[in-house]
Design a protein around this motif. Structure first.
Motif, mmCIF file in Angstrom:
data_model
loop_
_atom_site.group_PDB
_atom_site.id
_atom_site.type_symbol
_atom_site.label_atom_id
_atom_site.label_comp_id
_atom_site.label_asym_id
_atom_site.label_seq_id
_atom_site.Cartn_x
_atom_site.Cartn_y
_atom_site.Cartn_z
ATOM 1 N N GLN A 183 4.655 3.720 -14.156
ATOM 2 C CA GLN A 183 3.902 3.536 -15.424
ATOM 3 C C GLN A 183 3.151 4.541 -15.550
ATOM 4 O O GLN A 183 2.512 4.880 -17.036
ATOM 5 N N ILE A 184 2.730 5.301 -14.893
ATOM 6 C CA ILE A 184 2.539 6.566 -14.972
ATOM 7 C C ILE A 184 2.867 7.765 -15.811
ATOM 8 O O ILE A 184 2.313 7.815 -17.023
ATOM 9 N N GLU A 185 4.146 7.361 -15.459
ATOM 10 C CA GLU A 185 5.467 8.786 -16.185
ATOM 11 C C GLU A 185 4.974 8.349 -17.073
ATOM 12 O O GLU A 185 4.732 8.738 -18.996
ATOM 13 N N GLY A 186 5.327 6.660 -17.975
ATOM 14 C CA GLY A 186 5.246 6.185 -19.367
ATOM 15 C C GLY A 186 4.252 6.251 -20.031
ATOM 16 O O GLY A 186 3.703 6.622 -21.265
ATOM 17 N N SER A 187 2.507 6.502 -19.207
ATOM 18 C CA SER A 187 2.028 6.634 -19.914
ATOM 19 C C SER A 187 1.742 7.804 -20.365
ATOM 20 O O SER A 187 0.478 8.493 -21.284
ATOM 21 N N ASP A 230 10.436 -7.837 9.838
ATOM 22 C CA ASP A 230 9.601 -8.138 8.974
ATOM 23 C C ASP A 230 8.670 -6.719 8.585
ATOM 24 O O ASP A 230 8.257 -6.922 6.627
ATOM 25 N N TYR A 231 7.996 -5.680 9.134
ATOM 26 C CA TYR A 231 7.177 -4.657 8.815
ATOM 27 C C TYR A 231 8.145 -3.668 7.831
ATOM 28 O O TYR A 231 7.918 -2.935 6.388
ATOM 29 N N THR A 232 9.342 -3.248 7.838
ATOM 30 C CA THR A 232 10.035 -3.278 6.946
ATOM 31 C C THR A 232 10.380 -4.257 4.851
ATOM 32 O O THR A 232 10.434 -2.937 4.001
ATOM 33 N N GLU A 233 10.494 -5.104 5.622
ATOM 34 C CA GLU A 233 9.531 -5.662 3.817
ATOM 35 C C GLU A 233 9.215 -5.880 3.749
ATOM 36 O O GLU A 233 8.723 -5.263 2.132
ATOM 37 N N LYS A 234 7.767 -5.621 4.125
ATOM 38 C CA LYS A 234 6.706 -5.743 3.656
ATOM 39 C C LYS A 234 6.593 -3.713 2.694
ATOM 40 O O LYS A 234 6.173 -3.690 1.946
ATOM 41 N N LEU A 235 6.816 -3.209 3.932
ATOM 42 C CA LEU A 235 6.787 -1.282 3.513
ATOM 43 C C LEU A 235 7.816 -0.873 2.474
ATOM 44 O O LEU A 235 7.183 -1.103 0.975
ATOM 45 N N SER A 236 8.818 -2.040 2.096
ATOM 46 C CA SER A 236 9.966 -2.168 0.671
ATOM 47 C C SER A 236 8.985 -2.383 -0.228
ATOM 48 O O SER A 236 9.255 -1.940 -1.552
ATOM 49 N N LYS A 237 8.506 -3.720 -0.056
ATOM 50 C CA LYS A 237 7.537 -4.340 -1.083
ATOM 51 C C LYS A 237 6.396 -2.833 -1.374
ATOM 52 O O LYS A 237 6.305 -2.956 -3.201
ATOM 53 N N THR A 238 6.138 -3.027 -0.979
ATOM 54 C CA THR A 238 5.028 -1.718 -0.652
ATOM 55 C C THR A 238 4.764 -0.549 -1.643
ATOM 56 O O THR A 238 4.044 -0.707 -2.326
ATOM 57 N N GLU A 239 6.330 -0.454 -1.152
ATOM 58 C CA GLU A 239 6.868 0.551 -1.332
ATOM 59 C C GLU A 239 7.478 1.136 -2.989
ATOM 60 O O GLU A 239 7.506 1.977 -4.065
ATOM 61 N N GLY A 240 7.935 -0.632 -3.327
ATOM 62 C CA GLY A 240 8.319 -0.781 -4.530
ATOM 63 C C GLY A 240 7.025 -1.512 -5.871
ATOM 64 O O GLY A 240 7.561 -0.573 -6.755
ATOM 65 N N GLU A 241 6.382 -1.165 -4.988
ATOM 66 C CA GLU A 241 5.226 -1.040 -6.720
ATOM 67 C C GLU A 241 4.790 -0.252 -6.663
ATOM 68 O O GLU A 241 4.159 0.261 -7.424
ATOM 69 N N ARG A 242 4.536 0.930 -5.631
ATOM 70 C CA ARG A 242 4.262 2.414 -5.784
ATOM 71 C C ARG A 242 4.849 3.028 -6.489
ATOM 72 O O ARG A 242 4.236 3.530 -7.212
ATOM 73 N N PHE A 243 6.358 3.085 -6.480
ATOM 74 C CA PHE A 243 7.476 3.432 -7.693
ATOM 75 C C PHE A 243 6.587 3.012 -8.586
ATOM 76 O O PHE A 243 7.308 3.617 -9.768
ATOM 77 N N GLN A 244 6.353 2.159 -9.150
ATOM 78 C CA GLN A 244 6.648 1.155 -10.367
ATOM 79 C C GLN A 244 5.330 1.418 -11.119
ATOM 80 O O GLN A 244 5.284 1.248 -11.913
ATOM 81 N N GLU A 265 -2.938 5.148 -11.650
ATOM 82 C CA GLU A 265 -3.189 6.446 -10.241
ATOM 83 C C GLU A 265 -3.981 5.889 -9.307
ATOM 84 O O GLU A 265 -3.445 6.197 -7.482
ATOM 85 N N ALA A 266 -4.671 5.123 -9.668
ATOM 86 C CA ALA A 266 -5.645 4.560 -8.582
ATOM 87 C C ALA A 266 -5.045 2.976 -7.873
ATOM 88 O O ALA A 266 -4.884 3.278 -6.452
ATOM 89 N N LYS A 267 -4.234 2.723 -8.381
ATOM 90 C CA LYS A 267 -2.936 1.820 -7.719
ATOM 91 C C LYS A 267 -2.310 2.554 -6.606
ATOM 92 O O LYS A 267 -2.044 2.145 -5.502
ATOM 93 N N VAL A 268 -2.140 3.446 -7.057
ATOM 94 C CA VAL A 268 -1.370 4.381 -6.191
ATOM 95 C C VAL A 268 -1.707 4.928 -5.128
ATOM 96 O O VAL A 268 -0.420 4.991 -3.755
ATOM 97 N N GLY A 269 -2.642 5.455 -5.072
ATOM 98 C CA GLY A 269 -3.496 6.211 -4.069
ATOM 99 C C GLY A 269 -3.904 4.912 -2.673
ATOM 100 O O GLY A 269 -3.075 4.372 -1.793
ATOM 101 N N THR A 270 -4.085 3.562 -3.356
ATOM 102 C CA THR A 270 -4.330 2.356 -2.381
ATOM 103 C C THR A 270 -3.186 1.904 -1.824
ATOM 104 O O THR A 270 -2.842 1.637 -0.794
ATOM 105 N N THR A 271 -2.002 1.945 -2.816
ATOM 106 C CA THR A 271 -0.899 1.968 -2.323
ATOM 107 C C THR A 271 -0.214 2.598 -1.088
ATOM 108 O O THR A 271 -0.085 2.320 -0.281
#
Length: 437
Positions: A250-254, A232-246, A118-124
């Motif tokens: 993990q939160i839902e799995g937990s 460039d920023y779309t790629e960065k945002l997509s990557k960060t959004e993917g990390e957020r969804f990941q 949850e903290a990681k999601v906040g940082t993302t």
């Protein structure tokens, strides 16, 4: 000569009373034929309870276990909640004495993992906001640069137009000067000066054209840079959004793991409460079929029976199919309980002794395994109370009361093999009370 023995043997001269007795018996029989006779059906049954929870209940082991202590013996009376016996575990999955605490620690660890994600999601989320802000800032800078280049291009195009006009003027002047030179009207020096001016105008126009072309190329390059920034920023945002969804996955799995572990904790706590088998109601413990310490019980295995202390008694009677149409709800039934002395006059139940009145409250529509139909009879509160000493399972002889008919009619019916008359139960309602006949 008078013989004494002849007089003693032959009573021909004496008066006879046979006719008198015959007439008396005949008249008595005629009178009896017109006496009322209550038709009835004799049935057999047993004492039971009106409510399911008041019937004898089996004591079952909810879990497999080993008996380690008895708290009661056969015949003891217990109250609801009293302990009957104590079990211990026989499955190795539950041997750990700190099973609940260790499982609770797993729950806390899973909650820590969930909080981390949850903290990681906040940082993302913060990263996404920063990237979006940087993207907007960069695009705004490029947009301003493009606007500046467009303004610069407008100025350079104006300079180019001025240089073109100046070149046209210089070209006209050069042509006139050349003509005048050819005619000898001007000197060579003047012609050369005009030629130099003309060449300068051409160079000036060429320089202006180069500036315009360069500015236009800069505008195109800035547009390309703008598209590159967006990609460039779309790629960065997509990557960060993917990390957020990941992380959210993990939160839902937990959460699922936490719910599963908490369910296990609850099950373990509840299971520990099953180590003590307790009485479900007040009653007497009978038919205990396990003895000693250390015996193993299977899951749901019967231990004994508890007979409830308070019971609303009823009688189950069994009716032959041929007699079923004669039995109706509300019908009066006289009961003779086993073990209680009774003098029964079949045709005159009200004159009998030791019988108790009841009434039918239900007749089952499905035939029982014994080939008879079952009916339930309860105590008639308006008449003599049933004996308080009757017990569950006591045998009962029931007499279902039908119509009142003369004795001669009942004899005639039995001689001809006719069934008893159909008996209709009439109900008169007065206010909230019901009187059944």
């Amino acid at each position: 000569m008078k013989i004494q023995s002849f007089d003693n043997i032959y009573n021909i001269h004496k008066k006879s009373r046979v006719k008198r007795w015959f007439l008396f018996i005949f008249l008595t029989a005629v009178v009896v034929l017109f006496l009322p006779w209550t038709q009835n059906i004799k049935v057999m049954g047993t004492v039971t309870s009106l409510y399911q929870e008041q019937r004898p209940q089996q004591l079952n082991s909810p879990i497999p276990g080993k008996i380690i202590k008895w708290y009661v013996k056969n015949g003891d009376y217990v109250k609801k909640g009293d302990t009957i016996l104590q079990l211990s575990e026989v499955k190795d999955d539950y041997f750990d004495p700190l099973l609940v605490q260790r499982t609770q620690q797993q729950v806390e660890a899973k909650k820590g993992v969930r909080d981390y994600y949850e903290a990681k999601v906040g940082t993302t989320n913060s990263q996404l906001q920063a990237l979006a802000t940087a993207k907007d800032l960069k695009l705004n800078q490029l947009q301003i640069k493009i606007s500046q280049l467009k303004n610069k291009l407008a100025g350079e195009e104006a300079e180019l137009a001025a240089a073109a006009n100046e070149l046209k003027l210089s070209e006209d002047q050069f042509a006139r000067q050349k003509k005048m030179y050819d005619e000898g009207l001007v000197s060579l020096t003047q012609f050369q000066q005009r030629s130099i001016s003309y060449q300068n105008a051409i160079a000036k126009k060429t320089a202006s054209e180069n500036k315009v072309a360069q500015t236009r190329q800069e505008i195109v390059n800035t547009g390309i840079e703008q598209n590159s920034v967006i990609q460039d920023y779309t790629e960065k945002l997509s990557k960060t959004e993917g990390e957020r969804f990941q992380s959210m996955g993990q939160i839902e799995g937990s959460e699922g793991d936490i719910a599963k572990l908490e369910n296990q904790v609850a099950n373990y706590k509840f299971r520990q409460g099953l180590y003590f088998i307790i009485a479900s109601q007040d009653g007497q413990i009978v038919q205990l079929n396990k003895a000693g310490i250390g015996e193993i019980l299977k899951e749901t295995e019967s231990i004994g029976t508890i007979v409830p202390k308070t019971t609303d008694y009823a009688v189950e009677i069994y009716i032959k199919p041929v007699d079923l149409p004669l039995i109706k709800e509300g019908q009066r039934v006289m009961c003779v309980f086993d073990g209680f002395p009774a003098i029964v006059f079949s045709g005159w139940p009200d004159s009998s002794y030791g019988i108790f009145a009841g009434k039918v409250i239900a007749v089952e529509s499905n035939i029982s395994a014994n080939g008879l139909f079952k009916a339930l009879v309860i105590e008639d509160k308006t008449e003599k109370k049933w004996p308080p000493k009757i017990k569950m399972g006591t045998g009962v002889q029931g007499i279902a009361i039908l119509n009142d008919v003369p004795v001669w009619y009942e004899l005639w019916r039995n001689i001809n093999g006719f069934p008893p008359d159909y008996y209709e139960v009439k109900t008169e309602k007065t206010g909230s009370n019901e009187k059944q006949k």
